[in-house]
Design an enzyme around this catalytic site. Structure first.
Site, PDB file in Angstrom:
ATOM      1  N   ARG A 264       0.839  -1.200   0.000  1.00  0.00           N
ATOM      2  CA  ARG A 264       0.000   0.000   0.000  1.00  0.00           C
ATOM      3  C   ARG A 264       0.872   1.246   0.000  1.00  0.00           C
ATOM      4  O   ARG A 264       1.855   1.331   0.728  1.00  0.00           O
ATOM      5  CB  ARG A 264      -0.920   0.029   1.223  1.00  0.00           C
ATOM      6  N   ARG A 279       2.257   1.090  10.298  1.00  0.00           N
ATOM      7  CA  ARG A 279       1.760   1.509   8.984  1.00  0.00           C
ATOM      8  C   ARG A 279       2.906   1.425   7.983  1.00  0.00           C
ATOM      9  O   ARG A 279       3.806   2.261   7.980  1.00  0.00           O
ATOM     10  CB  ARG A 279       1.215   2.944   9.065  1.00  0.00           C
ATOM     11  N   GLU A 351      -5.895  -0.980  15.895  1.00  0.00           N
ATOM     12  CA  GLU A 351      -6.494  -1.950  14.975  1.00  0.00           C
ATOM     13  C   GLU A 351      -5.496  -3.045  14.590  1.00  0.00           C
ATOM     14  O   GLU A 351      -4.373  -2.766  14.175  1.00  0.00           O
ATOM     15  CB  GLU A 351      -6.979  -1.247  13.709  1.00  0.00           C
ATOM     16  N   SER A 354      -9.773  -6.017  10.735  1.00  0.00           N
ATOM     17  CA  SER A 354     -11.001  -5.336  10.334  1.00  0.00           C
ATOM     18  C   SER A 354     -11.860  -6.356   9.601  1.00  0.00           C
ATOM     19  O   SER A 354     -11.417  -6.944   8.612  1.00  0.00           O
ATOM     20  CB  SER A 354     -10.669  -4.148   9.430  1.00  0.00           C
ATOM     21  N   ARG A 393       1.370  -6.141  12.855  1.00  0.00           N
ATOM     22  CA  ARG A 393       0.806  -5.481  14.028  1.00  0.00           C
ATOM     23  C   ARG A 393       0.708  -6.455  15.202  1.00  0.00           C
ATOM     24  O   ARG A 393       0.868  -6.058  16.362  1.00  0.00           O
ATOM     25  CB  ARG A 393      -0.567  -4.889  13.692  1.00  0.00           C
TER      26      ARG A 393
END
Length: 428
Positions: A264, A279, A351, A354, A393
């Site tokens: 990403r 991130r 998070e 999801s 994460r």
């Protein structure tokens, strides 16, 4: 993609639902184009009928020597209609393309159970699991713990590639691989998912089918000289397994699990989470994808979320589940649960997974249908996906929650068989 007929018949409801999401959507222009398209369809069909009728009359007149004048007149009329028809067909094609583009930019409608709101503060907490550990020392962030153990090297990663890329070494790399194998085994052996290894590059149709295009083009890595995109999540590859298919009676639900690297650009996210590995441009993730009958998709969402939660339970990582509010929903989602792991260095939940129900939004874009029973009319499937869970994460959460005062990190018991029996990562 929303059903155009539903938009046409319920414009006020659509406006209310879109307003709950926030943002600006050109619904009036969409409806205007739809009305013009339907008018043109009627006009083009009339011109086609007229052309066919005149062509048949010209054919009949050609065998009659006394009708030469009328035949010439009919042929001239046919040319006139052909010109008008060509103009109408070209205009109709352009309208349909414009209408499709506008439809692709309209997000999914929030489910009625989604809390109204515009910011993460408006999300609704559903439940918590586990009690955050009480430390007798000041817990450090994962990047400090990892770098001092020699298992995380962000400086060398930046030299190799640039910012927002990880480099794991030694026992840190081993733990990453252990997490992948543990998660996939859990979902396959106990939760009943079918493991797949999908392509890491996909075409434009696949990106459009799941909603990444055209809305999020700036967040994707695209090949410069080839028509491929690197996947931002395995959701794209796995959901498109059944693109343009009609699944037979009794074939749903279908449940898939895939481990893949993900890529990403994180456009618009600079300045957020610049430290550590929360991130990244490149990260590993185990993804869960479900295909469900429409009437059972919200039951499937609850199960999907429980499957993802089980990963954190077995790792002994405290977490909470929140329902995203209308303004925090992803573009394609009708309802989303975020699973947030506890990060003691910041004293916050972040998070880690999801889990979303897209209802028939993606299936309409990708042409994924099923036949409920033999001879029954086909329907669009409902698609769901969730992280099962994000590897990086989770790796970071383990370092923070299992750190010790001497700088070591205790390995969660469930991971030890995947780490050659290692119980601790210790400073060298």
């Amino acid at each position: 993609m929303l059903d155009l007929k539903f938009i046409r018949e319920h414009p006020d409801l659509i406006r209310v639902k879109l307003a709950q999401r926030g943002g600006v959507y050109d619904l009036d222009n969409l409806l205007k184009l739809d009305a013009e398209r339907r008018r043109l369809v009627t006009e083009v069909e009339r011109l086609r009928r007229d052309k066919k009728s005149i062509s048949e009359r010209v054919r009949d007149l050609k065998g009659d020597e006394r009708a030469g004048g009328e035949a010439q007149e009919m042929m001239a009329k046919s040319r006139e209609i052909s010109s008008a028809l060509k103009e109408g067909e070209d205009r109709l094609q352009a309208l349909e393309q414009e209408l499709e583009h506008l439809l692709l930019l309209v997000p999914n409608l929030p489910h009625d159970s989604v809390p109204a709101g515009q910011t993460p503060e408006d999300n609704g907490e559903v439940r918590r699991w586990g009690t955050p550990r009480t430390f007798d020392f000041e817990p450090r962030p994962h990047w400090e713990v990892g770098e001092e153990l020699g298992i995380l090297d962000l400086a060398r990663a930046a030299r190799i590639a640039g910012a927002r890329f990880p480099l794991l070494q030694g026992d840190g790399a081993l733990m990453e691989r252990a997490l992948i194998n543990f998660m996939v085994d859990l979902h396959v052996r106990e939760h009943g998912y079918t493991e797949v290894v999908p392509p890491l590059m996909v075409n434009e149709d696949s990106m459009t089918g799941t909603g990444q295009l055209p809305k999020f083009a700036q967040e994707l890595f695209k090949m410069a000289d080839d028509p491929y995109y690197l996947i931002p999540t395995a959701e794209v590859s796995v959901t498109n397994i059944h693109r343009e298919e009609i699944l037979g009676p009794g074939s749903l639900p279908r449940n898939y699990v895939a481990f893949t690297p993900c890529f990403r650009r994180e456009a618009g996210s600079y300045g957020k989470d610049t430290r550590g590995i929360i991130r990244q441009h490149q990260f590993n993730k185990v993804e869960l994808v479900k295909f469900s009958e429409g009437a059972k998709s919200y039951e499937a969402l609850e199960q999907l979320t429980r499957d993802a939660e089980e990963v954190l339970k077995r790792l002994g990582l405290p977490y909470r589940v929140v329902t995203l509010c209308t303004g925090d929903l992803g573009f394609a989602a009708a309802k989303t649960y975020d699973i947030e792991g506890w990060f003691p260095s910041q004293q916050v939940y972040r998070e880690i997974s999801s889990c979303s129900n897209f209802e028939d939004f993606q299936a309409r874009r990708a042409g994924i249908r099923y036949r409920p029973a033999p001879g029954a009319k086909v329907e669009f499937a409902h698609t769901l996906n969730g992280s099962g869970v994000a590897i990086g994460r989770t790796w970071a959460a383990i370092l923070e929650n299992y750190q010790e005062a001497d700088g070591s990190v205790t390995i969660p018991e469930v991971l030890r068989p995947y780490m050659r029996g290692l119980k601790k990562i210790e400073p060298h």
